[in-house]
Design a protein around this motif. Structure first.
Motif, PDB file in Angstrom:
ATOM      1  N   THR A 210      -8.650  -3.000   5.826  1.00 29.70           N
ATOM      2  CA  THR A 210      -8.434  -1.561   5.636  1.00 29.70           C
ATOM      3  C   THR A 210      -7.396  -1.290   4.556  1.00 29.70           C
ATOM      4  OG1 THR A 210      -6.656  -1.339   7.286  1.00 29.70           O
ATOM      5  CG2 THR A 210      -8.935  -1.197   8.084  1.00 29.70           C
TER       6      THR A 210
ATOM      7  N   SER B 265     -14.610  -0.596  -7.358  1.00 24.51           N
ATOM      8  CA  SER B 265     -15.121   0.769  -7.291  1.00 24.51           C
ATOM      9  C   SER B 265     -14.465   1.588  -6.179  1.00 24.51           C
ATOM     10  CB  SER B 265     -16.645   0.771  -7.097  1.00 24.51           C
ATOM     11  OG  SER B 265     -16.981   0.199  -5.836  1.00 24.51           O
ATOM     12  N   ARG B 266     -13.701   0.923  -5.317  1.00 22.27           N
ATOM     13  CA  ARG B 266     -12.996   1.632  -4.248  1.00 22.27           C
ATOM     14  C   ARG B 266     -11.656   0.942  -3.988  1.00 22.27           C
ATOM     15  NH1 ARG B 266     -15.712  -0.343   1.213  1.00 22.27           N
ATOM     16  NH2 ARG B 266     -16.746  -2.241   0.510  1.00 22.27           N
ATOM     17  N   PRO B 267     -10.773   1.537  -3.218  1.00 23.96           N
ATOM     18  CA  PRO B 267      -9.422   1.002  -3.066  1.00 23.96           C
ATOM     19  C   PRO B 267      -9.313  -0.271  -2.239  1.00 23.96           C
ATOM     20  CG  PRO B 267      -9.442   3.371  -2.644  1.00 23.96           C
ATOM     21  CD  PRO B 267     -10.870   2.934  -2.702  1.00 23.96           C
TER      22      PRO B 267
ATOM     23  N   ARG C 148       0.831  -1.205   0.000  1.00 23.03           N
ATOM     24  CA  ARG C 148       0.000   0.000   0.000  1.00 23.03           C
ATOM     25  C   ARG C 148       0.863   1.250   0.000  1.00 23.03           C
ATOM     26  NH1 ARG C 148      -4.300   1.383  -2.071  1.00 23.03           N
ATOM     27  NH2 ARG C 148      -5.534  -0.293  -1.157  1.00 23.03           N
TER      28      ARG C 148
ATOM     29  N   GLY D  97       0.231   3.731  -3.126  1.00 19.48           N
ATOM     30  CA  GLY D  97      -0.542   4.909  -2.733  1.00 19.48           C
ATOM     31  C   GLY D  97      -1.929   4.562  -2.223  1.00 19.48           C
ATOM     32  N   GLY D  98      -2.564   5.523  -1.610  1.00 19.34           N
ATOM     33  CA  GLY D  98      -3.820   5.285  -0.916  1.00 19.34           C
ATOM     34  C   GLY D  98      -5.014   5.049  -1.812  1.00 19.34           C
ATOM     35  N   GLN D  99      -4.967   5.502  -3.064  1.00 14.95           N
ATOM     36  CA  GLN D  99      -6.135   5.404  -3.935  1.00 14.95           C
ATOM     37  C   GLN D  99      -6.085   4.237  -4.917  1.00 14.95           C
ATOM     38  OE1 GLN D  99      -8.892   7.237  -3.361  1.00 14.95           O
ATOM     39  NE2 GLN D  99      -7.631   7.813  -1.595  1.00 14.95           N
ATOM     40  N   ALA D 100      -4.969   3.557  -5.009  1.00 22.24           N
ATOM     41  CA  ALA D 100      -4.872   2.395  -5.900  1.00 22.24           C
ATOM     42  C   ALA D 100      -5.703   1.245  -5.347  1.00 22.24           C
ATOM     43  CB  ALA D 100      -3.415   1.959  -6.041  1.00 22.24           C
ATOM     44  N   ARG D 101      -6.235   0.447  -6.238  1.00 25.37           N
ATOM     45  CA  ARG D 101      -7.013  -0.721  -5.821  1.00 25.37           C
ATOM     46  C   ARG D 101      -6.055  -1.881  -5.577  1.00 25.37           C
ATOM     47  NH1 ARG D 101     -10.683  -0.069 -11.003  1.00 25.37           N
ATOM     48  NH2 ARG D 101      -8.575   0.425 -11.690  1.00 25.37           N
TER      49      ARG D 101
END
Length: 208
Positions: free
Chosen positions: A119, A156-158, A87, A91-95
Protein backbone atom coordinates in the motif's frame (compact mmCIF):
# COMPACT_ATOMS: atom_id res chain seq x y z
CA UNK A 1 14.49 2.55 -1.01
CA UNK A 2 17.21 -0.10 -1.02
CA UNK A 3 17.58 -1.52 2.46
CA UNK A 4 19.84 -4.14 3.94
CA UNK A 5 22.42 -4.76 6.58
CA UNK A 6 25.26 -3.62 4.27
CA UNK A 7 27.60 -5.77 6.36
CA UNK A 8 29.71 -4.47 4.63
CA UNK A 9 28.52 -2.57 1.57
CA UNK A 10 30.19 -3.90 -1.60
CA UNK A 11 30.31 -3.09 -5.30
CA UNK A 12 27.32 -5.34 -6.02
CA UNK A 13 25.12 -3.22 -3.72
CA UNK A 14 26.37 0.04 -5.15
CA UNK A 15 26.25 -0.95 -8.81
CA UNK A 16 22.70 -2.27 -8.34
CA UNK A 17 21.66 1.06 -6.82
CA UNK A 18 23.14 3.02 -9.75
CA UNK A 19 21.54 0.79 -12.39
CA UNK A 20 18.21 0.77 -10.55
CA UNK A 21 18.17 4.56 -10.51
CA UNK A 22 19.02 4.76 -14.21
CA UNK A 23 16.53 2.11 -15.36
CA UNK A 24 13.57 3.48 -13.39
CA UNK A 25 14.64 7.13 -13.83
CA UNK A 26 14.45 7.70 -10.08
CA UNK A 27 15.22 11.02 -8.43
CA UNK A 28 17.31 9.24 -5.80
CA UNK A 29 17.92 5.90 -4.15
CA UNK A 30 17.88 5.83 -0.36
CA UNK A 31 20.30 3.13 0.81
CA UNK A 32 19.14 2.39 4.35
CA UNK A 33 21.18 0.22 6.73
CA UNK A 34 19.04 -1.87 9.09
CA UNK A 35 19.75 -1.19 12.74
CA UNK A 36 18.17 -4.39 14.10
CA UNK A 37 17.32 -6.72 11.15
CA UNK A 38 14.26 -8.78 12.16
CA UNK A 39 14.93 -11.93 10.09
CA UNK A 40 18.66 -12.50 10.44
CA UNK A 41 21.36 -12.52 13.08
CA UNK A 42 23.00 -9.41 14.44
CA UNK A 43 25.50 -7.90 11.98
CA UNK A 44 29.21 -8.18 12.65
CA UNK A 45 29.78 -4.45 13.21
CA UNK A 46 27.66 -1.71 14.78
CA UNK A 47 24.95 0.16 12.85
CA UNK A 48 26.95 3.38 13.16
CA UNK A 49 30.03 1.72 11.63
CA UNK A 50 27.99 0.23 8.79
CA UNK A 51 26.48 3.65 8.05
CA UNK A 52 29.93 5.25 8.00
CA UNK A 53 31.20 2.52 5.65
CA UNK A 54 28.16 3.00 3.39
CA UNK A 55 28.86 6.73 3.19
CA UNK A 56 32.44 5.98 2.18
CA UNK A 57 31.21 3.56 -0.47
CA UNK A 58 28.72 6.01 -1.97
CA UNK A 59 31.17 8.90 -1.94
CA UNK A 60 29.96 11.53 -4.42
CA UNK A 61 27.84 9.19 -6.56
CA UNK A 62 24.90 11.24 -7.90
CA UNK A 63 21.45 10.18 -6.68
CA UNK A 64 22.60 7.74 -3.99
CA UNK A 65 21.83 8.66 -0.39
CA UNK A 66 23.08 6.96 2.79
CA UNK A 67 19.90 7.24 4.85
CA UNK A 68 20.25 6.76 8.66
CA UNK A 69 16.55 6.71 9.57
CA UNK A 70 16.45 3.10 10.82
CA UNK A 71 19.30 3.85 13.22
CA UNK A 72 17.11 6.49 14.85
CA UNK A 73 14.25 4.11 15.69
CA UNK A 74 14.03 1.75 18.64
CA UNK A 75 13.22 -1.94 18.12
CA UNK A 76 13.40 -4.06 14.96
CA UNK A 77 13.98 -2.32 11.61
CA UNK A 78 10.65 -3.07 9.93
CA UNK A 79 10.56 -2.01 6.27
CA UNK A 80 6.88 -1.09 6.52
CA UNK A 81 7.71 1.57 9.12
CA UNK A 82 10.58 2.86 7.00
CA UNK A 83 8.38 3.12 3.91
CA UNK A 84 5.71 4.90 5.96
CA UNK A 85 8.25 7.54 7.00
CA UNK A 86 9.39 7.96 3.39
CA UNK A 87 5.80 8.18 2.18
CA UNK A 88 5.09 10.89 4.73
CA UNK A 89 8.02 12.89 3.38
CA UNK A 90 7.26 12.56 -0.34
CA UNK A 91 3.45 12.74 -0.18
CA UNK A 92 0.69 10.44 -1.31
CA UNK A 93 1.06 10.89 -5.07
CA UNK A 94 4.81 10.41 -5.46
CA UNK A 95 5.98 7.12 -6.90
CA UNK A 96 7.83 5.19 -4.23
CA UNK A 97 9.77 1.98 -4.87
CA UNK A 98 11.25 -0.60 -2.54
CA UNK A 99 13.90 -2.74 -4.21
CA UNK A 100 14.99 -6.12 -2.87
CA UNK A 101 16.93 -9.13 -4.06
CA UNK A 102 15.26 -12.35 -5.14
CA UNK A 103 16.42 -14.22 -2.04
CA UNK A 104 14.81 -11.64 0.26
CA UNK A 105 11.71 -11.57 -1.95
CA UNK A 106 11.15 -15.29 -1.34
CA UNK A 107 10.66 -14.54 2.37
CA UNK A 108 8.46 -11.48 1.87
CA UNK A 109 5.29 -13.14 3.19
CA UNK A 110 7.11 -13.63 6.52
CA UNK A 111 7.96 -9.95 6.89
CA UNK A 112 6.19 -7.64 9.31
CA UNK A 113 2.94 -6.36 7.72
CA UNK A 114 3.75 -7.46 4.15
CA UNK A 115 0.40 -6.25 2.80
CA UNK A 116 1.14 -2.78 4.15
CA UNK A 117 4.35 -2.65 2.11
CA UNK A 118 2.33 -2.79 -1.08
CA UNK A 119 0.00 0.00 0.00
CA UNK A 120 3.01 2.26 0.53
CA UNK A 121 5.29 1.44 -2.41
CA UNK A 122 5.97 -0.60 -5.50
CA UNK A 123 8.21 -3.64 -5.17
CA UNK A 124 11.08 -4.17 -7.58
CA UNK A 125 12.70 -7.59 -7.34
CA UNK A 126 16.30 -7.66 -8.51
CA UNK A 127 17.20 -11.07 -9.88
CA UNK A 128 20.45 -12.58 -8.63
CA UNK A 129 22.62 -14.55 -11.07
CA UNK A 130 23.26 -17.27 -8.48
CA UNK A 131 19.81 -17.64 -6.94
CA UNK A 132 16.70 -19.31 -8.33
CA UNK A 133 13.87 -20.93 -6.39
CA UNK A 134 10.10 -21.44 -6.74
CA UNK A 135 7.81 -18.96 -5.00
CA UNK A 136 6.19 -20.14 -1.74
CA UNK A 137 2.39 -20.33 -1.80
CA UNK A 138 1.86 -17.44 0.71
CA UNK A 139 4.04 -15.20 -1.47
CA UNK A 140 2.09 -16.15 -4.60
CA UNK A 141 -1.12 -15.11 -2.82
CA UNK A 142 0.43 -11.86 -1.57
CA UNK A 143 1.51 -10.64 -5.02
CA UNK A 144 -1.44 -11.99 -7.03
CA UNK A 145 -2.49 -9.50 -9.72
CA UNK A 146 0.28 -7.04 -8.91
CA UNK A 147 3.02 -7.94 -11.41
CA UNK A 148 3.58 -5.58 -14.34
CA UNK A 149 5.64 -6.04 -17.48
CA UNK A 150 7.75 -2.89 -17.57
CA UNK A 151 8.84 0.27 -15.77
CA UNK A 152 6.29 2.46 -17.57
CA UNK A 153 3.41 0.38 -16.23
CA UNK A 154 4.94 0.33 -12.76
CA UNK A 155 5.34 4.08 -12.63
CA UNK A 156 1.82 4.84 -13.80
CA UNK A 157 0.65 4.97 -10.18
CA UNK A 158 2.19 5.72 -6.77
CA UNK A 159 2.35 2.21 -5.28
CA UNK A 160 1.09 -1.36 -5.35
CA UNK A 161 2.87 -2.89 -8.35
CA UNK A 162 5.57 -5.54 -8.69
CA UNK A 163 8.30 -5.59 -11.31
CA UNK A 164 11.00 -8.24 -11.71
CA UNK A 165 14.19 -6.69 -12.97
CA UNK A 166 17.42 -8.12 -14.34
CA UNK A 167 20.11 -5.47 -14.05
CA UNK A 168 22.85 -5.30 -16.69
CA UNK A 169 25.84 -5.99 -14.43
CA UNK A 170 24.35 -8.74 -12.22
CA UNK A 171 27.44 -8.79 -9.99
CA UNK A 172 27.58 -12.02 -7.99
CA UNK A 173 29.23 -10.55 -4.90
CA UNK A 174 27.98 -11.43 -1.43
CA UNK A 175 28.75 -9.76 1.88
CA UNK A 176 29.09 -13.24 3.38
CA UNK A 177 31.97 -14.02 1.01
CA UNK A 178 33.55 -10.61 1.67
CA UNK A 179 33.44 -11.22 5.43
CA UNK A 180 34.89 -14.71 5.01
CA UNK A 181 37.78 -13.46 2.93
CA UNK A 182 38.52 -10.67 5.41
CA UNK A 183 38.45 -13.09 8.33
CA UNK A 184 40.89 -15.38 6.48
CA UNK A 185 43.21 -12.51 5.55
CA UNK A 186 42.52 -12.93 1.83
CA UNK A 187 42.20 -10.20 -0.77
CA UNK A 188 38.92 -8.32 -1.24
CA UNK A 189 40.34 -6.07 -3.97
CA UNK A 190 37.74 -5.21 -6.65
CA UNK A 191 34.90 -6.51 -4.46
CA UNK A 192 34.67 -3.27 -2.47
CA UNK A 193 35.19 0.41 -3.26
CA UNK A 194 38.78 1.37 -2.50
CA UNK A 195 37.71 3.75 0.28
CA UNK A 196 35.74 0.97 1.97
CA UNK A 197 38.58 -1.55 1.68
CA UNK A 198 41.02 0.99 3.10
CA UNK A 199 38.71 1.77 6.04
CA UNK A 200 38.15 -1.90 6.88
CA UNK A 201 41.88 -2.59 6.82
CA UNK A 202 42.77 0.47 8.88
CA UNK A 203 40.26 -0.43 11.59
CA UNK A 204 40.66 -4.21 11.50
CA UNK A 205 36.95 -4.79 10.88
CA UNK A 206 35.75 -8.35 10.13
CA UNK A 207 39.23 -9.71 10.84
CA UNK A 208 37.96 -12.39 13.23
Amino acid sequence: MLGGTFDPVHLGHLRSAVELREFLELDRVHMIPACVPPLRGEPRVSPEQRLAILRLGIGDTPGLVADPRELHRDGPSFSADTLASLREEVGGQARLVMALGHDAFLRLADWHEPERLLTLAHLVVIDRPDFEAPLPAPLVALIAGREVADAEALMSRPAGGLLRLTLPSRMAISATEVRRRLAEGRSVRYLLPEAVERHLMQHGLYRY
